[in-house]
Scaffold this active site. Structure first.
Site, PDB file in Angstrom:
ATOM      1  N   HIS A 165       0.832  -1.205   0.000  1.00  0.00           N
ATOM      2  CA  HIS A 165       0.000   0.000   0.000  1.00  0.00           C
ATOM      3  C   HIS A 165       0.866   1.254   0.000  1.00  0.00           C
ATOM      4  CE1 HIS A 165       0.871   0.638   4.264  1.00  0.00           C
ATOM      5  NE2 HIS A 165       0.283  -0.498   4.615  1.00  0.00           N
ATOM      6  N   CYS A 173       2.687  -5.014   6.689  1.00  0.00           N
ATOM      7  CA  CYS A 173       2.517  -4.750   5.259  1.00  0.00           C
ATOM      8  C   CYS A 173       3.794  -4.166   4.654  1.00  0.00           C
ATOM      9  CB  CYS A 173       1.363  -3.767   5.041  1.00  0.00           C
ATOM     10  SG  CYS A 173      -0.227  -4.364   5.658  1.00  0.00           S
TER      11      CYS A 173
END
Length: 269
Positions: A165, A173
Site C-alpha cells: 500500500h 505490510c
C-alpha cells in the site's frame, strides 16, 4: 429485590465491558487503516470529484520500454534490500524488469509471518486477483497479498489484511509511498482488467544467491529460504513465474505442483 438489582447491574456492566473490549479490538485496526480491504470506516469513499492518478506519464514511460498498460504483470519483493520490482511480459513473452521501487518501510524482520498480531511481514509466493484490489484504502491505494495462502494454512500460520500500500507506515505490510503505489497499482489493476487471472507476487528475505544463503547458515529459516530459492531460480532461468503449490509443508513447482495432495497457491478467485 435489592440483591436482584445488584445482580442485574453487575450483569449489565459485564456486557458493557465485553462490548468495549470487542469494539477496541476493531477500532485499533480500523484507525490504523488495516481493515481497509473491507468496505467500512477504515476506508475512504471514492467520490466522483476525487482526484485520480493521471496515467499519461506512466503509459509513455511503459511505451518507451516496449510495454503497454494492461500487459501481464509480476511483482517481486526483497525485504533486506527494501526493494519492490515490477515486471511485465510483452505480448505473452518472457517477463522483463520494468521498474524498481524503494520500499519505504515494512514491519518485522527477516523470516515469514507466523501469527496474527506478530507485526511481521510475510515471505513466500502469493497471488493477487481482482477482488484483492482496494482503491478505497486509507493508505491511498492497496492490494491484499492473500495471506495466509495454502502453504501458510498447512503450517497453521494466521494473519489478515497484509498488503502492499501507499504511505510509510506498516503493521505487517509493505508501504511504498503514495506516488509509487499509484504506478504499481495501475499496472496490476490494468493487467487484471485485461484478462490476467492473477498476478504473482513473490516475497523474499533478500536476493537468494548462494553466497547470501551461505552467510545465513546459522538461521533457523535456512531450509525455508532454500525452498524459496527453488522458485526464484526457476523464474530467473525461464522469465516466467512458476506454477506453485503447497505440498506437505513445502512449496513445490511446475509439474510437481500438480501432484496428488498438493494445493495450488491462488488468490481470491
Amino acid at each position: 429485590m435489592g440483591r436482584m438489582n445488584r445482580a442485574l447491574a453487575g450483569f449489565v456492566a459485564g456486557l458493557c465491558l465485553i462490548g468495549i473490549l470487542a469494539l477496541g479490538g476493531l477500532v485499533w485496526p480500523v484507525a490504523s487503516g488495516y481493515l481497509s480491504s473491507l468496505t467500512g470506516p477504515g476506508d475512504k469513499p471514492i467520490t466522483p470529484d476525487a482526484p485520480r492518478f493521471d496515467r499519461t506519464a506512466l503509459v509513455g514511460e511503459l511505451s518507451a520500454k516496449g510495454f503497454m498498460l494492461g500487459e501481464e504483470a509480476h511483482v517481486r519483493i526483497f525485504k533486506r534490500e527494501h526493494l519492490l520490482e515490477l515486471w511485465m511480459a510483452h505480448q505473452g513473452g518472457a517477463f522483463r524488469l520494468v521498474k524498481s521501487y524503494a520500499i519505504c518501510t515494512y514491519s518485522g524482520g527477516l523470516g515469514p509471518k507466523l501469527a496474527e498480531g506478530d507485526r511481521q511481514a510475510p515471505e513466500g509466493f502469493y497471488r493477487v486477483a481482482y477482488k484483492q484490489l482496494n482503491p478505497n484504502s486509507r493508505h491511498h491505494l492497496a492490494f491484499n497479498l492473500g495471506f495466509p495462502n495454502a502453504f501458510d494454512r498447512e503450517l497453521g500460520r494466521t494473519g489478515s489484511f497484509l498488503m502492499v500500500h501507499g504511505g510509510c507506515s506498516s503493521i505487517g505490510c509493505f508501504a511504498v509511498g503514495d506516488a509509487q503505489v499509484d504506478e504499481i497499482y495501475a499496472v496490476v489493476e490494468a493487467a487484471l482488467a485485461k484478462g490476467q487471472p492473477e498476478v504473482d507476487v513473490s516475497i523474499f528475505p533478500f536476493r537468494l544467491t548462494d553466497a547470501a544463503l551461505t552467510a545465513e547458515a546459522g538461521s533457523s529459516w535456512l531450509p525455508f529460504w532454500q525452498n524459496l530459492k527453488q522458485g526464484s531460480d526457476l523464474f530467473d532461468s525461464t522469465g516466467t513465474p512458476p506454477r506453485v503449490a503447497a505440498c506437505k509443508g513445502t512449496y513445490v513447482f511446475n509439474a510437481d505442483a500438480l501432484g496428488p495432495g498438493c494445493t495450488p497457491i491462488t488468490g481470491w478467485v
